[in-house]
Design an enzyme around this catalytic site. Structure first.
Site, short mmCIF file in Angstrom:
data_model
loop_
_atom_site.label_atom_id
_atom_site.label_comp_id
_atom_site.label_asym_id
_atom_site.label_seq_id
_atom_site.Cartn_x
_atom_site.Cartn_y
_atom_site.Cartn_z
N TYR A 88 2.17 1.93 -3.33
CA TYR A 88 0.96 2.31 -4.08
C TYR A 88 0.99 3.75 -3.94
O TYR A 88 0.65 4.80 -4.76
CB TYR A 88 -0.11 1.73 -3.98
CG TYR A 88 -1.21 2.24 -4.65
CD1 TYR A 88 -1.58 1.56 -6.11
CD2 TYR A 88 -2.31 2.58 -3.97
CE1 TYR A 88 -2.60 1.94 -6.67
CE2 TYR A 88 -3.47 2.93 -4.75
CZ TYR A 88 -3.70 2.85 -6.17
OH TYR A 88 -4.74 3.10 -6.87
N ASP A 89 0.55 4.12 -2.36
CA ASP A 89 0.53 5.46 -2.23
C ASP A 89 1.45 6.63 -2.76
O ASP A 89 1.18 7.47 -3.23
CB ASP A 89 0.32 5.40 -0.54
CG ASP A 89 -1.12 4.97 -0.06
OD1 ASP A 89 -1.97 4.71 -0.99
OD2 ASP A 89 -1.23 4.84 1.11
N LYS A 137 -27.32 -18.29 -21.63
CA LYS A 137 -27.03 -17.47 -22.94
C LYS A 137 -26.80 -18.46 -23.99
O LYS A 137 -25.85 -19.24 -23.82
CB LYS A 137 -26.36 -16.49 -22.78
CG LYS A 137 -26.57 -15.31 -21.89
CD LYS A 137 -25.66 -14.06 -21.76
CE LYS A 137 -25.96 -13.14 -20.82
NZ LYS A 137 -24.90 -12.42 -20.32
N LYS A 148 -34.40 -18.54 -12.43
CA LYS A 148 -34.34 -18.05 -11.02
C LYS A 148 -34.03 -19.03 -9.82
O LYS A 148 -34.70 -19.92 -10.14
CB LYS A 148 -35.45 -17.06 -11.01
CG LYS A 148 -35.65 -15.91 -12.08
CD LYS A 148 -34.78 -14.81 -11.70
CE LYS A 148 -35.27 -13.86 -10.65
NZ LYS A 148 -36.13 -12.77 -11.38
N LEU A 175 -34.95 -9.85 -19.40
CA LEU A 175 -34.77 -11.27 -19.68
C LEU A 175 -35.97 -11.97 -19.28
O LEU A 175 -37.03 -11.66 -18.45
CB LEU A 175 -33.66 -12.08 -18.77
CG LEU A 175 -32.06 -11.49 -19.17
CD1 LEU A 175 -31.37 -12.14 -18.20
CD2 LEU A 175 -31.79 -12.39 -20.41
N GLU A 226 -22.92 -5.46 -14.48
CA GLU A 226 -24.01 -5.16 -13.51
C GLU A 226 -23.01 -4.63 -12.27
O GLU A 226 -22.13 -5.18 -11.84
CB GLU A 226 -24.62 -6.48 -13.00
CG GLU A 226 -25.92 -6.46 -11.99
CD GLU A 226 -27.03 -6.22 -12.78
OE1 GLU A 226 -27.00 -6.10 -13.93
OE2 GLU A 226 -28.14 -6.65 -11.98
N GLU A 271 -24.14 -18.15 -16.48
CA GLU A 271 -23.38 -17.01 -15.90
C GLU A 271 -24.30 -16.68 -14.55
O GLU A 271 -25.46 -16.68 -14.35
CB GLU A 271 -23.52 -15.49 -16.51
CG GLU A 271 -22.88 -15.79 -17.93
CD GLU A 271 -22.92 -14.46 -18.64
OE1 GLU A 271 -23.21 -13.41 -18.08
OE2 GLU A 271 -22.62 -14.65 -19.82
N ASP A 309 -27.56 -9.64 -8.53
CA ASP A 309 -28.66 -8.82 -8.10
C ASP A 309 -28.00 -7.45 -7.84
O ASP A 309 -27.69 -6.95 -6.88
CB ASP A 309 -29.36 -9.47 -6.97
CG ASP A 309 -30.64 -9.39 -6.83
OD1 ASP A 309 -31.32 -8.50 -7.69
OD2 ASP A 309 -31.18 -9.51 -5.80
N ASP A 311 0.93 -1.25 -0.04
CA ASP A 311 -0.12 0.00 -0.19
C ASP A 311 1.00 1.26 0.00
O ASP A 311 0.72 2.41 -0.69
CB ASP A 311 -1.04 0.01 1.31
CG ASP A 311 -2.02 -1.10 1.19
OD1 ASP A 311 -2.11 -1.86 0.17
OD2 ASP A 311 -2.74 -1.20 2.17
S1 IVH Z 1 -27.58 -10.20 -19.68
C1 IVH Z 1 -30.27 -9.36 -22.99
N1 IVH Z 1 -26.13 -11.14 -17.96
O1 IVH Z 1 -30.55 -8.93 -15.00
C2 IVH Z 1 -29.34 -9.67 -22.04
N2 IVH Z 1 -27.92 -9.93 -17.36
O2 IVH Z 1 -33.40 -9.58 -15.74
C3 IVH Z 1 -29.69 -9.01 -20.67
N3 IVH Z 1 -28.13 -9.63 -14.93
O3 IVH Z 1 -31.18 -6.07 -16.95
C4 IVH Z 1 -28.52 -8.94 -19.90
N4 IVH Z 1 -26.70 -10.61 -14.25
O4 IVH Z 1 -29.55 -6.19 -15.01
C5 IVH Z 1 -27.01 -10.55 -18.18
N5 IVH Z 1 -24.78 -12.38 -16.11
C6 IVH Z 1 -25.86 -11.60 -16.40
C7 IVH Z 1 -26.57 -10.79 -15.64
C8 IVH Z 1 -27.59 -9.88 -16.09
C9 IVH Z 1 -27.51 -9.71 -13.97
C10 IVH Z 1 -29.25 -8.55 -15.00
C11 IVH Z 1 -29.44 -7.28 -15.64
C12 IVH Z 1 -30.74 -7.57 -16.70
C13 IVH Z 1 -31.43 -8.02 -15.78
C14 IVH Z 1 -32.56 -8.95 -16.43
#
Ligand code: IVH
Length: 677
Positions: free
Chosen positions: A42-43, A295, A319, A89, A179, A119, A123, A39
């Site tokens: 770094y400082d 995804k 979820k 989503l 996020e 992924e 939240d 540290d």
């Molecule tokens: S992808 C179309 N990846 O969830 C793709 N979203 O319910 C949408 N979120 O608005 C985003 N973790 O705020 C994606 N690994 C992740 C995420 C993520 C959290 C949130 C994001 C989005 C919301 C949708």
């Protein structure tokens, strides 16, 4: 003071080199969590850069590491039009729904299967970050998906967002999405500090993150310990990799913080197994996730599938079940905190929520109980979010029988019977008996606890015994414990006694901020303690600080200032500090804040009203240049700044022959050093 370089050209090169080094070490520390330097080293880099920038303000770049915390408050956020909408989503709440999504999608895409990227669904709140020629230029909230708020300055304070990318050839212009979230521990700390201050609590880390990122004053955002996981490439001016998986790796290489728990699978069964694993594991990580995002990996398939409304067909939020339950509220009990606060909590009929049995839950304060209309005997909804203390969300009104009783706070301390007061504007009542045993116990456990003096071996049980046997009356007495005294206690052996004594000895060297925190001053949590330690550098200076001096420290509001001021005026405080001193507890900042700056070592006092800015602002700017500021003129004062209608300080200064400056001269001085008041 010289910055070591004779001309602006040399300084520019040096500043660039320092920025690159600081960015590199920020990356190692904040993104990879693998620091390579101390540290102090770094400082030192930061101080060198600050010194150059103070001399040559024209060299300051908006993405300089020094600018991460210096942003000025704004009146309102401007609006940003997203070039590509930010989507939401579709949800799947169980494996059947996930399966249905998969089959439907395979049919639409006319394939038998596809690879999936899984992924954590963080939240927090979605943000879009724009980079130009490798530099961070704009950050915005999701807003309604088409238009968001420009929160660039606030996002700069998140140290894991790169200001400059680690790639020589990034796309000329592109946007990444991610996020922003608040780690659970930071959320807990923030809420407990807010509770201490009688402020409204955030319901969960997501609300806390959203509230923090939308602060008009970036300094508030900076104090909130936010972080980011980047999970998507938005748009880009140049070619992108053909799959999402490769894109995430590419983003990682450019220096973005990409979640390490992201995995790629070739089949749906593996995704389901992964989900089951994470239903348990979610509680072990330091941030909240409410599911998985699944995804389709191949961008060509993604494109073929397209969107329905606001939702892409190529992704789904799988979820986790909510972790709430209902049970009966048997009783409301009171726990007396270290500051004497009377904290109500619920005694519940034991109930299993998310695999854990809950018997107690917090109720925050009496106003909260009234607002939610929680009554003894009610069936209530309880909620557990990760490691945070369970909360009572509210009553189930349909289950009311009419036999429920409204709750009233006890008129006296339930532990010592002492007088209880509720200070104006606060949500808490306090027991004001200084020798209340509950307070003594809480204070002692706080003092020796993890974030404070951290004396390992002195757990709650030993604290209780020490107080009971009269070996300790207040925390300072801990430093006068001896091996012999400890050995008089039942179940204390020589090995443990030696260990405790050694740990007590070691704790004398804790940083000043820890000591200030340990003192248990009302409204002073660990973050405020840090600010006070940096500002004053020693406990004596803090103890001597005037009310005005305290309240002009950035980040210290009037309530905290008053509490600190009152604390150090108490007879009992003086006694404790004396004892701590006698014991040899370190009371100075071990590594004082590098007080660089051209006005280092000079003390300024201001009298009268200034036209161009409030006095507090002028003092802040002077301190930014390394000066100290005081409340009254003493022989040590170097300069008195005289505004309109000066007070008696002017005569004092004339008497002492102190240098006197008018406002124009002050403004000129600040400008010479690159500050624009
Ligand atoms: S992808 C179309 N990846 O969830 C793709 N979203 O319910 C949408 N979120 O608005 C985003 N973790 O705020 C994606 N690994 C992740 C995420 C993520 C959290 C949130 C994001 C989005 C919301 C949708």
């Amino acid at each position: 003071m010289s910055c070591g370089f004779d001309n602006v050209y040399e300084s520019r090169n040096a500043a660039e080199e320092l920025r690159a080094q600081i960015n590199h070490h920020d990356y190692l520390y904040f993104v990879l969590d693998q620091p390579e330097i101390s540290d102090a080293q770094y400082d030192d880099l930061r101080l060198r850069l600050q010194t150059i920038e103070a001399h040559y303000p024209e060299l300051i770049t908006p993405d300089s590491p020094t600018q991460r915390v210096a942003g000025q408050p704004v009146a309102a956020f401007s609006i940003v039009e997203h070039r590509l909408p930010l989507l939401s989503l579709a949800n799947a709440f169980n494996s059947d729904e996930l399966h249905a999504w998969y089959r439907r999608t395979c049919n639409l895409a006319e394939v038998d299967s596809f690879a999936l990227v899984c992924e954590p669904k963080i939240d927090g709140l979605a943000v879009a970050l724009v980079f130009e020629n490798g530099h961070f230029v704009q950050g915005a909230t999701r807003g309604d998906g088409l238009r968001g708020e420009n929160i660039t300055e606030n996002l700069r304070t998140i140290r894991s967002i790169p200001m400059q990318l680690r790639s020589d050839h990034p796309p000329e212009r592109f946007e990444v999405r991610g996020e922003v979230y608040m780690p659970k521990a930071a959320f807990e700390r923030l809420n407990s500090e807010r509770a201490d201050r009688g402020e409204a609590l955030f319901a969960n880390p997501r609300n806390a993150a959203a509230g923090s990122v939308r602060q008009l004053d970036p300094r508030v955002t900076a104090s909130r310990k936010l972080d980011i996981w980047v999970y998507q490439l938005g748009w880009s001016d140049s070619a992108r990799p053909p799959t999402h998986w490769e894109t995430l790796n590419w983003l990682k290489e450019m220096g973005f913080r990409v979640n390490p728990h992201i995995v790629r699978y070739d089949d749906l069964e593996s995704v389901k197994r992964h989900y089951l694993e994470w239903e348990e594991k979610r509680h072990q990580i330091e941030y909240e996730i409410d599911g998985l995002v699944v995804k389709i990996d191949d961008f060509a398939v993604q494109e073929r599938l397209g969107y329905v409304g606001r939702e892409p067909r190529w992704a789904v939020a799988y979820k986790f079940p909510p972790i709430q339950g209902t049970t009966k509220l048997l009783r409301i009990a009171i726990n007396v905190g270290r500051t004497g606060s009377l904290n109500p909590f619920a005694i519940l009929e034991p109930v299993r929520v998310g695999g854990v049995v809950i018997k107690q839950a917090t109720l925050h304060n009496e106003d909260d109980i009234r607002r939610k209309d929680i009554r003894v005997g009610d069936t209530v909804i309880v909620q557990r979010a990760g490691d945070v203390i369970p909360q009572v969300v509210g009553p189930v009104l349909s289950k009311r029988t009419g036999k429920e009783r409204k709750f009233k706070m006890p008129p006296r301390c339930p532990v010592c019977g002492g007088e209880v007061v509720r200070p104006e504007g606060e949500a808490m009542r306090y027991c004001i008996n200084p020798s209340c045993p509950a307070q003594a116990f809480r204070w002692l456990t706080h003092f020796v606890g993890g974030g404070a003096m951290d004396i390992e071996g002195l757990g709650e049980q030993w604290c209780a015994v020490l107080l009971e046997k009269g070996l300790v009356e207040d925390p300072a007495d801990v430093y006068f414990l001896t091996r012999e005294k400890l050995l008089t206690l039942e179940r204390m052996g020589p090995i443990l006694a030696d260990k405790i004594i050694a740990n007590i000895e070691a704790s004398k060297k804790r940083p000043l901020a820890r000591l200030i925190f340990a003192l248990g001053i009302r409204h002073v949590g660990s973050e405020i303690a840090e600010i006070l330690a940096n500002e004053f550098g020693s406990l004596d200076k803090l103890a001597a600080a005037g009310l005005h001096e305290l309240s002009t420290v950035p980040g210290i509001g009037p309530k905290i200032a008053e509490s600190v001021y009152a604390y150090f005026r108490r007879q009992r405080t003086r006694r404790i500090i004396k004892k701590l001193k006698r014991a040899g507890v370190q009371m100075e900042q071990e590594r004082a804040r590098p007080k660089g700056g051209p006005l280092r070592g000079q003390t300024f006092v201001i009298t009268g009203t200034l036209a161009a800015m409030p006095r507090s602002k002028a003092e802040e700017l002077l301190r930014f240049l390394g000066a100290s500021t005081g409340d009254s003129v003493t022989k040590k004062t170097d300069c008195l700044v005289v505004g309109f209608q000066p007070g008696s300080k002017l005569q004092k200064a004339e008497q002492y022959g102190t240098k006197i400056m008018n406002e124009d001269e002050l403004v000129a001085l600040l400008r010479r050093h690159g500050l624009r008041p």
